[in-house]
Design an enzyme around this catalytic site. Sequence first.
Site, short mmCIF file in Angstrom:
data_model
loop_
_atom_site.label_atom_id
_atom_site.label_comp_id
_atom_site.label_asym_id
_atom_site.label_seq_id
_atom_site.Cartn_x
_atom_site.Cartn_y
_atom_site.Cartn_z
CG ASP A 202 26.12 25.96 -13.71
OD1 ASP A 202 26.39 25.06 -12.91
OD2 ASP A 202 24.97 26.44 -13.82
CE LYS B 265 27.96 21.16 -12.14
NZ LYS B 265 27.34 22.43 -12.56
CG HIS B 266 25.15 16.61 -10.95
ND1 HIS B 266 26.07 16.43 -11.99
CD2 HIS B 266 24.54 17.80 -11.20
CE1 HIS B 266 25.99 17.45 -12.82
NE2 HIS B 266 25.08 18.31 -12.37
NE ARG C 79 27.74 18.99 -17.46
CZ ARG C 79 26.57 19.00 -16.81
NH1 ARG C 79 25.55 18.28 -17.26
NH2 ARG C 79 26.45 19.69 -15.69
CG HIS D 203 19.00 20.01 -17.71
ND1 HIS D 203 20.11 19.20 -17.55
CD2 HIS D 203 19.36 21.24 -17.27
CE1 HIS D 203 21.10 19.92 -17.03
NE2 HIS D 203 20.68 21.16 -16.84
CG ASP E 203 21.04 20.34 -10.67
OD1 ASP E 203 21.14 21.51 -11.08
OD2 ASP E 203 21.48 19.36 -11.30
#
Length: 492
Positions: A58, A157-158, A127, A170, A243
Amino acid sequence: MIGLPGPRLRDADVDLFRETRAGGLILYRRNFESPEQLRTLLRGLESALGRRLLVATDHEGGRIVMLGGGTTIFPDNLAVGTAGEEAFAARQGLFEARELRRLGVDLNLGPVLDVLTEAYSPNIGIRSYGKDPALVARYAVARIRGMQRGGLAACPKHFPGKGHSPLDAHLRLPRIDSSWEEMEAIHLPPFREAIAAGVDCVMTSHPVYPKLDPAGVPATFSRVIVEDYLRGRLAFGGVIVSDDLEMGAVAESCPIGEAAVRAVRAGHDLLLVCHTEPAQRRAAEALVEAYRSAALPTDELEAAADRVRRLREARSERFEGGEPRPEPEGAPLAMAMATRAVTVVRPGPPGFTRALNGRVAVIFPRFSDLAPRITIESALCDEPAYLARAFGLAGISPAVSLVGIEPSPDEIAAAATAAAGADATVLFLFDGHLYASNRALLDAVHSRARTLAVVLLRDPYDASLLAPGVLGITAFGFRRVQLDAVISRLVH
C-alpha cells in the site's frame, strides 16, 4: 496474497508459502527496516521457494506509506487534488514507480478512487482526491499512467466506491444505501476511467450496498457487484483483488475460510489475507477443499489463476533501475504539491502574524509514539528539533509542549497553561472529531489562549469544531513536507 510478521525471513515463513502455495506477498511497515534489508528478505524468500511471487504494498502517499526508505514521501491525495495541477499526479506516479521497482515491488495497491461527499467518512478523508468525480478520475488516471510508464502495476480501490461509508471497514461492517443511479453519477466514474486507461487490477470494498445487491451481502461476496457489474458490464479483464479478508467487516459476516470461498465465488482473482498465519492457512485450506469438492467452478478458478499468473510474469526482474534511492526530483515535486494545497479553513484575527513577534507556544503531538506502527519520517521523531528548525526559519523560537496522540489530562492542563502565557499559540490538532481527548485539548487551549491558530493534521472535519476568531489552516495531512508548508504559510 499473504503478509509476513516481521522484517527477517524465518523457516516458518518459507513453510507457510510452500504449504499455502500463496501467489503473492504484501509488504507492511512491520516488514521494512531499510531498503537493503527488504531486498534481502525478497531474495531469500523467492530463492527458498524457487518461484517468483507477486509483491505488493500500500503506497498511497501521505499517511498510507509502508516503505519509508528509498522513496519520496508525497502528500496525501486530498492535498494533491487541492493543489490543482494534474501533471503533479502524473509525475508522482512515474517517480513512485521507479522507486518501488528498485525496492522489488510489482504492484501498488492504490490509488484510492473513492469520491468524498458531504457525508462524514471516518477512514477515507484525505486519502481521496476530493468531492468532484471528474477531478478524482483525472488525477487518479494521470497517476496510474505515470506508474505504468515506470513499470509498476496499479490497483485502484475501493470498488464500487466507499467515500461516503459511515464506518471504517477495518473495524466494522458498513452499510451504504446508495442506488445504482447515485453510484453511476458520483462513485463509479473514476473506476470507469481507470479501466479505460488499461489499469491492471481493481480492488473491491467490504461494505453492504443493499440497493445494488438485494441479497444484502458485503460487496466482497456479491456476484452482482463483482462478476456481473465489474467483470461484465464494465468489461474489466484484469485482476480483481479483494480487500483484506481479516478486516472486522468480514469477521462480522463469516469465518475466514468461508469468506475466502465466497469472495472467489463472487468473482475475485486474488485474495488478501494479510496478517495472521492461522487465517492465511485456513483460507488456503478452504479454497483447496472447495476446488476438490467442485464447490467452485474449475473453469473460473483456472481463469483467475491465469490472470494472476500473467500479472506476476509481466515483470521478469525482481529489482529494476539500480540501487534503491528516492528520485532526485521527488522532493521538490512533493513540496510544490504541499505548498499549493495549504488552505485556510477558518479566518483568524487580523493580528495573528504580529502576535508571532512575542512569546509563541506550540502544542504538537508526539509522532514518535506512532513510529513503531506506521511510517513516521525520522525528522518528525525528534519533535522539538523539527519545530525549532521549522519556526526558526522565520526567526521564531517557540516554547514547545508535546502531547500524546490521545493526550492525557495532565498534558491537556499543561498545554492550556502554556497557551495562557503566550502571545500566540499554534495547536497542531490530530482528529478532534474522532478522539474525545483531542477535542478536550482544543477546548482547553482555546479557553486560555490569547491568539490561537489550529493546524488540522488529518481530515479537515475538525474545522467545524473551531470557534469564531480561531485561525484554522490545513495542508491535508501530517507528512513533513505538509507540515513545512503549513508552518511557512502561518509565519510569513
